[in-house]
Structures are given as structure tokens and as C-alpha cells.
Design an enzyme around this catalytic site. Structure first.
Site, PDB file in Angstrom:
ATOM      1  NE  ARG A 182     -32.678   0.677 -21.636  1.00  0.00           N
ATOM      2  CZ  ARG A 182     -32.384   1.876 -21.166  1.00  0.00           C
ATOM      3  NH1 ARG A 182     -32.742   2.196 -19.957  1.00  0.00           N
ATOM      4  NH2 ARG A 182     -31.761   2.754 -21.926  1.00  0.00           N
TER       5      ARG A 182
ATOM      6  NE  ARG B 122     -29.984  -7.453 -17.873  1.00  0.00           N
ATOM      7  CZ  ARG B 122     -30.042  -6.147 -17.709  1.00  0.00           C
ATOM      8  NH1 ARG B 122     -29.873  -5.363 -18.736  1.00  0.00           N
ATOM      9  NH2 ARG B 122     -30.225  -5.611 -16.521  1.00  0.00           N
TER      10      ARG B 122
ATOM     11  NE  ARG C  56     -26.227   2.185 -25.726  1.00  0.00           N
ATOM     12  CZ  ARG C  56     -26.514   2.623 -24.512  1.00  0.00           C
ATOM     13  NH1 ARG C  56     -27.653   2.331 -23.972  1.00  0.00           N
ATOM     14  NH2 ARG C  56     -25.632   3.314 -23.845  1.00  0.00           N
TER      15      ARG C  56
ATOM     16  CG  ASP D 196     -22.035  -0.134 -20.700  1.00  0.00           C
ATOM     17  OD1 ASP D 196     -23.097   0.197 -21.253  1.00  0.00           O
ATOM     18  OD2 ASP D 196     -21.316   0.669 -20.084  1.00  0.00           O
TER      19      ASP D 196
ATOM     20  CE1 TYR E  53     -21.751   7.936 -17.655  1.00  0.00           C
ATOM     21  CE2 TYR E  53     -20.345   7.412 -19.518  1.00  0.00           C
ATOM     22  CZ  TYR E  53     -21.589   7.716 -19.005  1.00  0.00           C
ATOM     23  OH  TYR E  53     -22.664   7.817 -19.838  1.00  0.00           O
TER      24      TYR E  53
HETATM   25  O1  CP3 Z   1     -26.997  -2.578 -28.964  1.00  0.00           O
HETATM   26  C1  CP3 Z   1     -26.056  -2.142 -28.327  1.00  0.00           C
HETATM   27  O2  CP3 Z   1     -25.507  -1.079 -28.639  1.00  0.00           O
HETATM   28  C2  CP3 Z   1     -25.629  -2.956 -27.137  1.00  0.00           C
HETATM   29  C3  CP3 Z   1     -24.304  -2.746 -26.586  1.00  0.00           C
HETATM   30  C4  CP3 Z   1     -24.074  -1.437 -25.842  1.00  0.00           C
HETATM   31  C5  CP3 Z   1     -24.580  -1.102 -24.542  1.00  0.00           C
HETATM   32  N1  CP3 Z   1     -23.988   0.059 -24.143  1.00  0.00           N
HETATM   33  C6  CP3 Z   1     -25.523  -1.902 -23.747  1.00  0.00           C
HETATM   34  C7  CP3 Z   1     -26.304  -1.243 -22.677  1.00  0.00           C
HETATM   35  C8  CP3 Z   1     -23.232  -0.406 -26.248  1.00  0.00           C
HETATM   36  C9  CP3 Z   1     -22.509  -0.245 -27.569  1.00  0.00           C
HETATM   37  C10 CP3 Z   1     -23.192   0.529 -25.168  1.00  0.00           C
HETATM   38  C11 CP3 Z   1     -22.325   1.705 -25.191  1.00  0.00           C
HETATM   39  C12 CP3 Z   1     -22.454   2.733 -24.152  1.00  0.00           C
HETATM   40  N2  CP3 Z   1     -22.692   2.575 -22.806  1.00  0.00           N
HETATM   41  C13 CP3 Z   1     -22.241   4.098 -24.393  1.00  0.00           C
HETATM   42  C14 CP3 Z   1     -21.888   4.689 -25.736  1.00  0.00           C
HETATM   43  C15 CP3 Z   1     -23.081   4.691 -26.631  1.00  0.00           C
HETATM   44  C16 CP3 Z   1     -24.015   5.838 -26.477  1.00  0.00           C
HETATM   45  O3  CP3 Z   1     -25.201   5.567 -26.277  1.00  0.00           O
HETATM   46  O4  CP3 Z   1     -23.578   6.981 -26.595  1.00  0.00           O
HETATM   47  C17 CP3 Z   1     -22.409   4.780 -23.169  1.00  0.00           C
HETATM   48  C18 CP3 Z   1     -22.315   6.275 -22.978  1.00  0.00           C
HETATM   49  C19 CP3 Z   1     -22.692   3.797 -22.164  1.00  0.00           C
HETATM   50  C20 CP3 Z   1     -22.921   4.005 -20.719  1.00  0.00           C
HETATM   51  C21 CP3 Z   1     -24.297   3.540 -20.378  1.00  0.00           C
HETATM   52  N3  CP3 Z   1     -24.625   2.223 -20.134  1.00  0.00           N
HETATM   53  C22 CP3 Z   1     -25.488   4.289 -20.337  1.00  0.00           C
HETATM   54  C23 CP3 Z   1     -25.586   5.793 -20.524  1.00  0.00           C
HETATM   55  C24 CP3 Z   1     -26.536   3.387 -20.078  1.00  0.00           C
HETATM   56  C25 CP3 Z   1     -28.022   3.667 -20.026  1.00  0.00           C
HETATM   57  C26 CP3 Z   1     -28.528   3.828 -18.643  1.00  0.00           C
HETATM   58  C27 CP3 Z   1     -30.051   3.759 -18.640  1.00  0.00           C
HETATM   59  O5  CP3 Z   1     -30.561   2.756 -18.113  1.00  0.00           O
HETATM   60  O6  CP3 Z   1     -30.691   4.684 -19.141  1.00  0.00           O
HETATM   61  C28 CP3 Z   1     -25.981   2.110 -19.952  1.00  0.00           C
HETATM   62  C29 CP3 Z   1     -26.709   0.859 -19.696  1.00  0.00           C
HETATM   63  C30 CP3 Z   1     -26.853  -0.033 -20.890  1.00  0.00           C
HETATM   64  N4  CP3 Z   1     -25.845  -0.370 -21.725  1.00  0.00           N
HETATM   65  C31 CP3 Z   1     -28.021  -0.725 -21.269  1.00  0.00           C
HETATM   66  C32 CP3 Z   1     -27.683  -1.489 -22.393  1.00  0.00           C
HETATM   67  C33 CP3 Z   1     -28.551  -2.443 -23.155  1.00  0.00           C
HETATM   68  C34 CP3 Z   1     -29.357  -0.666 -20.559  1.00  0.00           C
HETATM   69  C35 CP3 Z   1     -29.290  -1.595 -19.411  1.00  0.00           C
HETATM   70  C36 CP3 Z   1     -30.643  -2.105 -18.996  1.00  0.00           C
HETATM   71  O7  CP3 Z   1     -31.232  -2.906 -19.731  1.00  0.00           O
HETATM   72  O8  CP3 Z   1     -31.056  -1.737 -17.900  1.00  0.00           O
END
Ligand code: CP3
Length: 371
Positions: free
Chosen positions: A57, A66, A53, A102, A178
């Protein structure tokens, strides 16, 4: 507290655009090769570091870009994907980039009605809980479903130069969670209920998700990603026995399906202390270790033939610098006894993280002298 220039575009701020900063002897550490060498168990020039990550954010330049663009839409815009993936590479001088996308992107691409709700995570309109629903909602992923991924990865390879790009996918269990729950879940009750009650549907669902995950990884590697990470983020909710019986075979299917591509395969989950041996055995070259396990114990569980990745508690970057650095040193010392060690946090960067603290951490890791 953030200095005003941190909101500028990255290229306007030299301190954030820099490649790796000078090591103790004044030379610039070579980014080339360290990450891949550590993954493969070859001796790297320095301990490589990147952060799960790292794109996202915690970066003001990410939030700015974004603005007004929904998360899943941003993943389909190659220019945006390239820029967001590059932001942490420029800012921190990390040894690898993680593809901005994602785990639910391939599901959305085959037509599953889902969205990522800010602050919540993936939400699925019609949860999948029957064999009929599996057949109706899930089909195999074709490269043509995710042409924007191919285009984005190709663009990134040009921008990144020698810094390798890590492609990724969600593992079958984490994706299934999910899809079955309909959204994030604390106890994965419905998921486990289906797993125990209806093994046939479970097999159909996880088998299908394994081929989707494998196809998503293939697309990224064929376009130029040089390593892959399989995120089984929620596998730690399972006992070892259940992991081995219900989940590991599908993670293995994914990892085996990309073995011929000859890129390192990283396998990661949260709270997986009791599963590390099995997660390695599923076919990983590198096993991600979270912070609840002392890295030396993680190394012993993973065994001699694999490298490890991790494992600083993501909240430690909020601690005073001397504490952060001392804890990083303990991990670096432990990691030096592994076949290979990729420094990382034990889970993703928290949104409130100060990017300057991460930069200091990267510099500290890069200054560590490997013996
Ligand atoms: O730097 C990076 O890792 C970017 C790429 C990335 C994202 N999601 C972008 C993202 C990766 C590798 C992921 C993987 C991901 N997504 C996982 C496995 C990693 C982990 O943390 O265990 C999981 C479980 C998800 C599902 C998911 N997507 C979640 C739980 C969330 C967070 C929700 C929140 O807002 O709290 C997301 C959204 C997400 N994916 C964001 C990003 C940058 C945030 C979106 C935003 O900016 O609003």
C-alpha cells in the site's frame, strides 16, 4: 507529497526503474549475491537491504493495479503477483524480492472460510476452538491447492534475474491466533486460553498448521524461491517460558521440514527481544530483530552462528533525512559485527511511507562501506 510521475507505470519513470544506484566510487553495486551471502555468513560485496511489506500500500503503482480486486483474489492471479512483487524491486533496487501473497493464503486454499478486510486484516468466519473444528476445517496443503503460487514464482524467477526471491509463510502460532480469535487481536486472550486449557487441541492445531506452513514454503522454494521467511509476527506476546513450551517446537518443525532445500531460513517476530535466542535455536539461519532491541544486543542474543536482519524503526523513514541516515548508520555499524547482516526495517513498511524516503534509505545502505 508525491510528484506526479510517481503515479506513472514504473517503466515510464527512469528514476524508479533503475537497478541499484551508483555507489560512492561511481560503480554500480552488485545486487547478485549480497543478500544470500549475508544470510549464509559469507562476506557480501555490500550490505543487502530489502523491506518487509515493500510490496503493497505505500506504492501508488500498487494501489492503482489493485483497484477493484480483493486482496486474496489478487494473490491468485500470477500476472498481478509478478507485477506487484517486481514493483519495489524496480523502484528501490533492493537486494531481494518478497513474494506477494499473504500468510492466510494457504488456509484459504484448503477451504477455510476467511477474508482479508481492508484496514483490519484476516477475518475468519468460523473460528477454530475445538479438536472437532481442527479436524473439520484443516487438512494438509497439497501443491495442487496453490498452483497459482507455483506459476507466480516461476514467472518471477524469469523476471528477477539475479535478484533472489524470498518465499514466506505464517508460523503456527501467528496463524493459530487468527484462526482461534477469528480476527486480529490485541491480547491473544482466546489463543492463550486454549493453549493453557486444552493442550491436546493446541497440539493438533499447531501440528497441522506446521505442516501447512512447511508445505507452503516447499511449494515456493521448489518453484524457485531462494530464501524463506517464517513470520511469527505475534510470538512476542508470549513469555519465554511459554514460547519454549507451546510454540517453539512447531516453529522448529516448519524450519526443519525445509532444511533439506538448502535455502536460508529467516525467522521473524515483533516484540521478540526476549525470544531471540530461542527463535534462532528453532532452526533459523537469520533472525529478524525488531527496533525495540539495540541491534548489538540482538546480535549477542542470536549468537555467533546466525545472521541478523533489521532493524530500523519503520517510523524513522518519516524523520528528516539526516536523522534517518544517522540511525541507519548506527544499525550498519552494529550489523558489521554480526556473522551477517541484512538491513531491513524492524517491522513492515507503514502504508503512509513516502517511497522516495525508502529509495534514499536503500541508496544510503548501499553506499555504506563494509570493512
Ligand atoms: O511486501 C510484502 O511483504 C508483500 C507480501 C505480504 C503481505 N502480507 C501482503 C499484504 C506479506 C509477507 C504479508 C505477511 C503477513 N500478513 C503477516 C506477517 C507480516 C507482518 O506484518 O507481521 C501478517 C500478520 C499478515 C496478515 C495481514 N494481511 C494483515 C495484518 C494485513 C493488513 C490489514 C490492513 O489492511 O491493515 C493483511 C493484508 C495485506 N497483506 C496487505 C498486503 C499488501 C494489504 C492489503 C490491501 O492492500 O488492502
Amino acid at each position: 507529497m508525491s510528484a506526479p510521475q510517481k503515479d506513472d507505470k514504473p517503466e515510464a519513470s527512469s528514476s524508479t526503474t533503475a537497478a541499484p544506484s551508483p555507489a560512492k566510487d561511481g560503480t554500480t553495486p552488485k545486487t547478485t549475491g549480497a543478500f544470500l551471502a549475508a544470510c549464509r555468513g559469507e562476506k557480501p560485496t555490500h550490505v543487502p537491504v530489502w523491506f518487509m511489506r515493500q510490496a503493497g500500500r505505500s506504492l501508488p503503482e500498487y494501489r492503482k493495479l489493485r483497484e477493484g480486486v480483493p486482496m486474496l483474489e489478487s494473490c491468485t492471479r500470477p500476472e498481478m503477483v509478478v507485477e506487484i512483487t517486481m514493483q519495489p524491486v524496480r523502484r528501490y533496487g533492493v537486494d531481494a524480492a518478497i513474494f506477494y501473497s499473504d500468510i492466510v493464503v494457504p488456509l484459504k486454499a484448503i477451504g477455510v472460510d476467511l477474508d482479508i478486510v481492508p484496514g483490519t486484516g484476516p477475518v475468519v468466519a468460523t473460528p477454530i476452538r475445538t479438536a472437532k473444528a481442527v479436524a473439520k476445517q484443516l487438512r494438509d496443503l497439497e501443491p495442487s491447492d496453490v498452483e497459482y503460487v507455483t506459476e507466480s514464482v516461476r514467472g518471477l524467477v524469469g523476471e528477477l534475474g539475479d535478484t533472489p526471491l524470498i518465499g514466506f509463510a505464517g508460523a503456527p502460532f501467528t496463524l493459530a491466533s487468527y484462526l482461534i480469535e477469528g480476527g486480529p487481536s490485541r491480547d491473544h486472550r482466546l489463543t492463550k486460553e486454549l493453549m493453557y486449557r486444552d493442550p491436546e487441541t493446541w497440539d493438533a492445531l499447531l501440528g497441522r498448521l506446521a505442516s501447512i506452513a512447511a508445505a507452503f514454503l516447499r511449494v515456493q522454494v521448489e518453484a524457485g524461491a531462494r530464501a524463506v521467511q517464517l513470520f511469527d509476527s505475534w510470538a512476542g506476546s508470549l513469555s519465554r517460558e511459554d514460547y519454549v513450551r507451546y510454540v517453539k517446537p512447531y516453529a522448529k518443525t516448519v524450519l526443519d521440514a525445509v532444511a533439506d532445500l538448502d535455502v536460508p531460513r529467516i525467522h521473524f517476530g515483533v516484540g521478540t527481544g526476549e525470544l531471540l535466542t530461542e527463535m534462532g535455536d528453532a532452526g533459523a539461519d537469520v533472525v529478524g530483530v525488531d527496533w525495540r532491541v539495540a541491534l548489538e544486543d540482538g546480535i549477542a542474543r542470536v549468537g555467533p552462528g546466525r545472521s541478523v536482519q533489521g532493524n530500523l524503526d519503520p517510523t524513522v523513514v518519516f524523520a528528516p533525512d539526516d536523522i534517518m541516515k544517522a540511525k541507519a548508520d548506527a544499525i550498519l555499524d552494529a550489523g558489521s559485527k554480526a556473522r551477517g547482516h541484512v538491513f531491513n526495517l524492524g517491522h513492515g513498511v507503514l502504508p503512509a511511507t513516502d517511497p522516495d524516503a525508502l529509495k534514499r534509505l536503500v541508496d544510503h545502505v548501499h553506499a555504506y562501506e563494509l570493512r
